[in-house]
Design an enzyme around this catalytic site. Structure first.
Site, PDB file in Angstrom:
ATOM      1  N   ASP A 380       0.730  -1.432   0.144  1.00 50.45           N
ATOM      2  CA  ASP A 380      -0.707  -0.149   0.146  1.00 50.45           C
ATOM      3  C   ASP A 380       0.795   1.344   0.124  1.00 50.45           C
ATOM      4  O   ASP A 380      -0.110   1.994  -0.545  1.00 50.45           O
ATOM      5  CB  ASP A 380      -1.187  -0.098   0.903  1.00 50.45           C
ATOM      6  CG  ASP A 380      -0.283  -0.393   3.123  1.00 50.45           C
ATOM      7  OD1 ASP A 380       0.398  -0.050   2.668  1.00 50.45           O
ATOM      8  OD2 ASP A 380      -1.352  -0.165   3.458  1.00 50.45           O
TER       9      ASP A 380
HETATM   10  C1  LAN Z   1       3.042  -0.950  10.205  1.00 49.76           C
HETATM   11  C2  LAN Z   1       3.386  -0.002  10.003  1.00 49.76           C
HETATM   12  C3  LAN Z   1       2.964   0.651   8.968  1.00 49.76           C
HETATM   13  C4  LAN Z   1       1.922  -0.540   8.114  1.00 49.76           C
HETATM   14  C5  LAN Z   1       0.915   0.055   7.294  1.00 49.76           C
HETATM   15  C6  LAN Z   1       1.893   0.422   5.922  1.00 49.76           C
HETATM   16  C7  LAN Z   1       0.374   1.386   7.760  1.00 49.76           C
HETATM   17  C8  LAN Z   1      -0.217  -1.055   6.479  1.00 49.76           C
HETATM   18  O1  LAN Z   1      -1.161  -0.187   5.856  1.00 49.76           O
HETATM   19  C9  LAN Z   1       0.167  -2.380   6.358  1.00 49.76           C
HETATM   20  C10 LAN Z   1       0.950  -2.572   7.665  1.00 49.76           C
HETATM   21  C11 LAN Z   1       2.329  -2.240   8.172  1.00 49.76           C
HETATM   22  C12 LAN Z   1       3.428  -2.165   7.035  1.00 49.76           C
HETATM   23  C13 LAN Z   1       2.886  -2.455   8.884  1.00 49.76           C
HETATM   24  C14 LAN Z   1       2.892  -3.577  10.006  1.00 49.76           C
HETATM   25  C15 LAN Z   1       3.114  -3.832  11.196  1.00 49.76           C
HETATM   26  C16 LAN Z   1       3.998  -3.308  11.898  1.00 49.76           C
HETATM   27  C17 LAN Z   1       5.311  -3.288  10.955  1.00 49.76           C
HETATM   28  C18 LAN Z   1       3.160  -2.448  11.245  1.00 49.76           C
HETATM   29  C19 LAN Z   1       2.264  -1.007  12.201  1.00 49.76           C
HETATM   30  C20 LAN Z   1       4.962  -0.813  12.359  1.00 49.76           C
HETATM   31  C21 LAN Z   1       5.313  -1.570  13.200  1.00 49.76           C
HETATM   32  C22 LAN Z   1       4.108  -3.427  12.958  1.00 49.76           C
HETATM   33  C23 LAN Z   1       5.448  -4.409  13.905  1.00 49.76           C
HETATM   34  C24 LAN Z   1       5.340  -5.521  13.482  1.00 49.76           C
HETATM   35  C25 LAN Z   1       5.594  -4.398  14.824  1.00 49.76           C
HETATM   36  C26 LAN Z   1       6.572  -5.191  15.738  1.00 49.76           C
HETATM   37  C27 LAN Z   1       6.024  -6.088  16.882  1.00 49.76           C
HETATM   38  C28 LAN Z   1       5.953  -7.300  15.301  1.00 49.76           C
HETATM   39  C29 LAN Z   1       4.790  -8.660  16.684  1.00 49.76           C
HETATM   40  C30 LAN Z   1       6.871  -7.477  14.790  1.00 49.76           C
END
Ligand code: LAN
Length: 638
Positions: A380
């Site tokens: 995205d």
């Molecule tokens: C994110 C940040 C960006 C986010 C968007 C692009 C906004 C979304 O539309 C798709 C999913 C995504 C890429 C996403 C997935 C999960 C993340 C990476 C996070 C919320 C930032 C931190 C999180 C990550 C998993 C945190 C660490 C914890 C774990 C369970 C591994």
């Protein structure tokens, strides 16, 4: 409507003031409470004293987030503590120099004792405690590094997991396989007593593997998980030394690869810390130095203290949205040009090396969530980046080839179910969720299709189709995406979001995706979404949905209207072509009333989320989503 015109002008001025010289908007991306303690733990393990000013701000952060009963929640706004984050935060505070008889640590310790001690912490918490010699490696289920030696054809090969999940379990496997722990210095010995009320030496560790505090039990244990744990437990007793050595080397190879292709930023905060620990324990001083330099990029000094953020920033994502809001408002050309430069300069132009050997998909044509140095493309983010690039193609600097590559990347990422996942096509079966060992997070095992990602990709492909008519596969991809979205709509007309709170966020994306795919006002799906939204509007014209919705998976009302959610709902009504001038006007009035004299909107509840349970702060949402919604309403109402 002069009041709306004026609000829009002031909001643009606010964005202009806040824009960085590189064209982006920076902002607080904190929220998860397990991150800063992991950072502090790694700094302690690696004997890197944290400078005084920082140390004090970190202590302030824990102090501000601590709940009245002494606990620390999974995220900064949780109303209840979790053992995972409370135990780790306690350790962090002590490692930061807070005394054990300080009222903050004393209350925290009472909470820990009252909720079953760290013996009940979620597995990730236990593992971090193991590295600090505050929990025994025998007390956790094995994380066998040998899984990395399997052929990819194995249905549970780690590379089939969601990239965030596999990149976390990769260093975990190395740390587990080497039983890495710091020496038990006097502070560690004292902490053992404090955490376990003097019982540390008598604990029967093997019996603690399945102990889980009620506060940490979101994804419940299943029979399948018990079977897996029994199998890896049995395997661990026979594990052959030469095989273990080879497996550890293989893990290290993958860790070093991830370090290299992300300039040590790593895909996310958890493997950023754990990979750092791996380098410390294997004695690679230069890699430890580079790791800590990169970890600095995750720290943020915010209104409530210094925290570790959920990513190295959200700058590309924020900039792409702010840019689209400005374009809708038709103002701030200088701001737009700068923001475009950031989008242009942070598109991904290099392929990662040897990608097949490391299970990496193509990257060129993609956009990341933060910046080019991080480099992992996301579906995205690529879609939002491409929309900006197409809308401002006249500003130049992005070759046409790149745009075409971007379209191809998006088309190739589509899942068999017609939806799009986050970083990669779904590689593993959904059955893997039954053996989710984390317990505190939901839906972490594979990269599922999401409403938001699907909507964004459909929107980008629809825009690309106007620019490059007749590209093979695009029409079909859009049509399949629309079918996926329709299937995901709930009987009440809403769409469940996964990365924002929750049905309001999802419905904004669901509606937008369907409209991009060609749905007309009056389409039954759009009408149902409009009915859903109207039914949730508050008497003051606002929308307000609680973060609890994500956990409960049903709409939970927030006691107070929220600016960002009101903006999503208003924008969704406009895009759906709703003939609801009064509801829209009331929503707009709410946004105007809440605007500050400087054109900004004040901080409210967290509206970002991941993995069902953990809220996260998208601090810039309040600066551009209301602007965007007001601009769309102005254009719609004429
Ligand atoms: C994110 C940040 C960006 C986010 C968007 C692009 C906004 C979304 O539309 C798709 C999913 C995504 C890429 C996403 C997935 C999960 C993340 C990476 C996070 C919320 C930032 C931190 C999180 C990550 C998993 C945190 C660490 C914890 C774990 C369970 C591994």
């Amino acid at each position: 409507m002069p009041a709306i015109d004026e609000a829009i002008e002031r909001a643009i001025a606010n964005l202009r003031r806040r824009q960085e010289t590189r064209g982006s908007w920076a902002g607080d991306y904190g929220g998860p409470m397990f991150l800063l303690p992991m950072y502090v733990g790694a700094a302690y393990a690696a004997r890197r004293p944290i400078e005084d000013a920082r140390r004090r701000r970190m202590i302030e952060y824990f102090t501000n987030v601590q709940l009245a009963d002494g606990g620390i929640g999974l995220h900064a706004e949780a109303r209840e503590g979790s053992m995972f984050t409370t135990a780790l935060s306690y350790v962090a505070l002590r490692l930061l120099g807070v005394a054990s008889d300080d009222p903050r640590t004393a209350r925290m310790r009472a909470w820990i004792a009252g909720h079953g001690t760290p013996l009940g912490a979620a597995p990730w918490g236990k593992l971090v405690l193991c590295t600090l010699n505050l929990y025994d490696w025998r007390g956790i289920h094995p994380v066998p590094p040998e899984l990395w030696l399997l052929p990819y054809a194995a249905p549970f090969h780690p590379a089939r997991l969601w990239c965030h999940c596999r990149q976390v379990y990769l260093p975990m496997a190395w740390l587990y396989g080497t039983r890495a722990s710091v020496p038990a210095d006097p502070l560690i010995v004292a902490l053992r007593d404090e955490l376990y009320a003097g019982r540390y030496d008598t604990i029967r560790w093997e019996d603690q593997r399945d102990v889980l505090a009620a506060t940490d039990a979101y994804a419940q244990s299943t029979g399948a998980l018990a079977a897996v744990n029994a199998a890896v437990g049995g395997y661990e007793r026979l594990a052959l030394r030469p095989l273990r050595r080879r497996a550890l080397d293989e893990c290290l190879r993958h860790i070093q690869y991830e370090d290299r292709v992300t300039q040590f930023i790593r895909i996310g905060p958890v493997n950023a810390v754990l990979n750092t620990m791996v380098h410390w324990f294997r004695g690679a001083a230069a890699d430890v130095d580079r790791s800590f330099a990169a970890l600095d990029g995750y720290l943020w000094d915010g209104h409530d203290g210094m925290k570790m953020q959920g990513y190295n920033s959200s700058e590309l994502w924020d900039t792409a949205f702010a840019l689209q809001a400005l374009l809708a408002a038709g103002g701030g050309d200088d701001v737009v040009a700068q923001a475009y430069a950031y989008v242009r300069d942070n598109r991904i132009i290099d392929e990662v090396p040897e990608r097949a050997a490391y299970h990496r998909d193509p990257s060129v044509g993609g956009w990341p969530f933060s910046n080019r140095a991080h480099g992992w493309p996301i579906t995205d983010c690529t879609a939002e980046g491409l929309k900006c690039a197409l809308a401002l193609e006249r500003l130049g600097g992005i070759p046409t080839d790149f745009l075409a590559q971007s379209v191809k990347l998006i088309v190739d990422w589509q899942n068999d179910d017609g939806g799009w996942a986050t970083y990669e096509r779904q590689r593993g079966g959904a059955w893997l969720e039954k053996v989710n060992p984390s317990h505190v997070f939901g839906d972490i095992m594979v990269d599922y299709s999401y409403v938001e990602c699907t909507s964004a990709c459909v929107q980008a492909l629809a825009a690309a189709r106007r620019r490059f008519p007749g590209v093979a596969g695009v029409d079909r991809a859009i049509a399949r995406g629309a079918v996926f979205l329709r299937e995901r709509q709930r009987p009440d007309g809403s769409f469940e979001g996964s990365w924002g709170v929750c049905f309001t966020y999802g419905t904004w994306f669901g509606v937008t995706g369907l409209v991009a795919a060609g749905a007309e006002p009056g389409d039954p799906a759009l009408a149902a979404a409009v009915r859903f939204l109207l039914g949730r509007q508050k008497p003051d014209g606002s929308w307000g949905e609680s973060g609890e919705s994500c956990r409960a998976r049903r709409y939970v009302d927030h006691e107070r209207g929220q600016v960002v959610q009101t903006a999503w709902a208003l924008s969704a009504l406009v895009r759906a072509g709703a003939r609801e001038p009064q509801a829209m006007r009331r929503a707009a009035d709410f946004l105007l009333r809440r605007q500050e004299p400087d054109g900004s909107w004040a901080r409210e509840s967290l509206v970002g989320v991941f993995n069902k349970t953990c809220l996260i702060n998208y601090d810039n949402y309040r600066h551009y989503f209301p602007l965007w919604a007001l601009a769309e309403l102005r254009a719609y109402a004429g």
